[in-house]
Design a protein around this motif. Structure first.
Motif, PDB file in Angstrom:
ATOM      1  N   THR A  29       1.057  -1.083   0.305  1.00  0.00           N
ATOM      2  CA  THR A  29       0.206   0.022   0.123  1.00  0.00           C
ATOM      3  C   THR A  29       0.696   1.752   0.496  1.00  0.00           C
ATOM      4  O   THR A  29       1.671   1.540   0.361  1.00  0.00           O
ATOM      5  N   ASP A  30       0.400   2.174  -0.884  1.00  0.00           N
ATOM      6  CA  ASP A  30       1.544   3.574  -1.027  1.00  0.00           C
ATOM      7  C   ASP A  30       2.079   3.874  -1.426  1.00  0.00           C
ATOM      8  O   ASP A  30       3.551   4.462  -1.065  1.00  0.00           O
ATOM      9  N   ARG A  66      -8.532   3.673  -2.969  1.00  0.00           N
ATOM     10  CA  ARG A  66      -7.819   4.698  -1.911  1.00  0.00           C
ATOM     11  C   ARG A  66      -7.213   5.421  -2.448  1.00  0.00           C
ATOM     12  O   ARG A  66      -6.155   5.437  -3.507  1.00  0.00           O
ATOM     13  N   GLY A  67      -7.477   6.870  -2.552  1.00  0.00           N
ATOM     14  CA  GLY A  67      -6.303   7.756  -2.316  1.00  0.00           C
ATOM     15  C   GLY A  67      -7.015   8.786  -3.264  1.00  0.00           C
ATOM     16  O   GLY A  67      -8.060   8.239  -4.110  1.00  0.00           O
ATOM     17  N   SER A  68      -6.766   9.692  -4.467  1.00  0.00           N
ATOM     18  CA  SER A  68      -7.505  10.819  -4.591  1.00  0.00           C
ATOM     19  C   SER A  68      -6.719  10.448  -6.085  1.00  0.00           C
ATOM     20  O   SER A  68      -5.971   9.476  -6.666  1.00  0.00           O
ATOM     21  N   ASP A 101       3.831   3.393 -18.503  1.00  0.00           N
ATOM     22  CA  ASP A 101       2.561   4.165 -18.386  1.00  0.00           C
ATOM     23  C   ASP A 101       1.976   4.040 -17.207  1.00  0.00           C
ATOM     24  O   ASP A 101       1.662   2.861 -16.257  1.00  0.00           O
ATOM     25  N   GLY A 102       1.592   4.916 -16.232  1.00  0.00           N
ATOM     26  CA  GLY A 102       1.392   4.835 -15.040  1.00  0.00           C
ATOM     27  C   GLY A 102      -0.805   5.071 -15.384  1.00  0.00           C
ATOM     28  O   GLY A 102      -1.328   6.161 -15.716  1.00  0.00           O
ATOM     29  N   LYS A 103      -1.313   4.234 -14.990  1.00  0.00           N
ATOM     30  CA  LYS A 103      -2.945   3.743 -15.405  1.00  0.00           C
ATOM     31  C   LYS A 103      -4.029   3.762 -14.367  1.00  0.00           C
ATOM     32  O   LYS A 103      -4.987   4.225 -14.494  1.00  0.00           O
ATOM     33  N   GLY A 104      -3.022   4.224 -12.851  1.00  0.00           N
ATOM     34  CA  GLY A 104      -4.352   4.783 -12.295  1.00  0.00           C
ATOM     35  C   GLY A 104      -5.344   3.586 -11.290  1.00  0.00           C
ATOM     36  O   GLY A 104      -4.451   2.601 -11.178  1.00  0.00           O
ATOM     37  N   GLU A 105      -6.195   3.771 -10.492  1.00  0.00           N
ATOM     38  CA  GLU A 105      -6.317   2.682 -10.386  1.00  0.00           C
ATOM     39  C   GLU A 105      -7.882   2.440 -10.736  1.00  0.00           C
ATOM     40  O   GLU A 105      -7.655   2.164 -11.594  1.00  0.00           O
ATOM     41  N   ILE A 106      -7.626   0.649 -10.069  1.00  0.00           N
ATOM     42  CA  ILE A 106      -8.791  -0.254 -10.387  1.00  0.00           C
ATOM     43  C   ILE A 106      -9.529  -0.421  -9.840  1.00  0.00           C
ATOM     44  O   ILE A 106      -9.738  -0.542  -8.446  1.00  0.00           O
ATOM     45  N   ARG A 120      -7.923  -5.372  -3.070  1.00  0.00           N
ATOM     46  CA  ARG A 120      -6.895  -4.221  -4.093  1.00  0.00           C
ATOM     47  C   ARG A 120      -5.807  -4.386  -3.341  1.00  0.00           C
ATOM     48  O   ARG A 120      -4.459  -3.961  -4.139  1.00  0.00           O
ATOM     49  N   GLY A 121      -4.959  -5.740  -3.159  1.00  0.00           N
ATOM     50  CA  GLY A 121      -4.202  -6.122  -2.634  1.00  0.00           C
ATOM     51  C   GLY A 121      -3.481  -6.604  -3.798  1.00  0.00           C
ATOM     52  O   GLY A 121      -2.056  -5.818  -4.460  1.00  0.00           O
ATOM     53  N   LEU A 122      -4.437  -6.934  -4.725  1.00  0.00           N
ATOM     54  CA  LEU A 122      -4.337  -7.321  -6.507  1.00  0.00           C
ATOM     55  C   LEU A 122      -4.256  -6.509  -6.727  1.00  0.00           C
ATOM     56  O   LEU A 122      -3.740  -6.762  -8.498  1.00  0.00           O
TER      57      LEU A 122
END
Length: 278
Positions: A29-30, A66-68, A101-106, A120-122
């Protein structure tokens, strides 16, 4: 019927040859630093693909929900960049890495609370997609250039730099393949006899960023070019070349040749002194 069988076999070969290889690296996480166990898994994957003729590599970073949005985009990009750095540190040609590339959140679509932490871990991961070249590149014909043994037997002068041809190192390691040891044995015999020739063994690496050295996977130190030069030095000493005639140096990636990356993963001999034979 025979032509149909041939066609089916050909279709199967094409399908297999074009199959992408995928690997996922999971993060805490983070965090964008690669956990030790995941780093070990990634190195095993690199071992599997290092002998492939690769068309492209895509690296995509993700986070959990989680997170913005902005925070997750930055974190996912940092994760993707950390994976690319491992490829670079282990002598993979960066020119085939077409996407980092960073795709952000799933987003999480499952409502069961007991599954949420696992999901969330996956989702905290980087996906690596490797596409092999198809059809494979044709094997280049050997050039008519004189080989290393012929050069070493000929007239040498101070300042000559001689490439030790056909000495192949395992990607990311400082030891030679079994076939290359046979080649080095022939070179050693010549150098044992040429007692008036003093030289420096220079190790080089390919594919790292800038002029950095690569990481030796065995020792985890960033001194792979030095380790390769010392491997040759130690081998020649055991073969009978006097140590006082030799030095070794790691040249990192300060002198790329500008061709195929494999050509930069090399060892050269720099003639430093030639004494008159008594």
């Amino acid at each position: 019927m025979k032509s149909l069988v041939i066609l089916l076999c050909l279709c199967f070969q094409i399908s297999f040859a074009q199959k992408e290889l995928k690997h996922e690296v999971y993060f805490e996480t983070d965090k964008h630093d690669i956990p030790e166990t995941e780093h070990s898994r990634l190195l095993l994957f690199l071992t599997e693909i290092e002998d492939l003729d690769i068309e492209k590599i895509s690296i995509y970073g993700f986070t959990d929900d989680r997170g913005s949005d902005n925070y997750n985009l930055v974190l996912s990009q940092n994760r993707a960049d950390s994976i690319k750095e491992v490829f670079s540190n282990n002598e993979f040609d960066e020119s085939v890495i077409t996407n980092v590339d960073g795709k952000g959140e799933i987003l999480v679509n499952v409502v069961q609370e007991e599954n949420l932490s696992k999901i969330r871990g996956l989702n905290r991961k980087v996906e690596i997609i490797v596409t092999p070249v198809f059809p494979p590149k044709p094997v280049e014909e050997k050039s008519d250039k004189p080989n290393t043994e012929d050069i070493l037997k000929g007239d040498l002068k101070e300042g000559d730099k001689i490439l030790l041809q056909n000495l192949l190192f395992r990607t990311g390691y400082s030891y030679l393949t079994k076939e290359s040891k046979v080649v080095l044995d022939g070179i050693a015999k010549i150098l044992v006899d040429r007692t008036n020739v003093y030289f420096t063994i220079e190790g080089h690496v390919c594919c790292t960023e800038g002029t950095r050295d690569a990481i030796d996977r065995k020792t985890k130190k960033r001194n792979l070019s030095m380790a390769r030069a010392k491997y040759i030095y130690d081998y020649l000493v055991k073969a009978g070349v006097k140590p006082y005639r030799m030095k070794f140096a790691g040249m990192r990636r300060k002198f790329p040749l500008g061709g195929e990356p494999e050509l930069d993963r090399r060892v050269e001999i720099l003639v430093t002194k030639i004494y008159e034979k008594k």
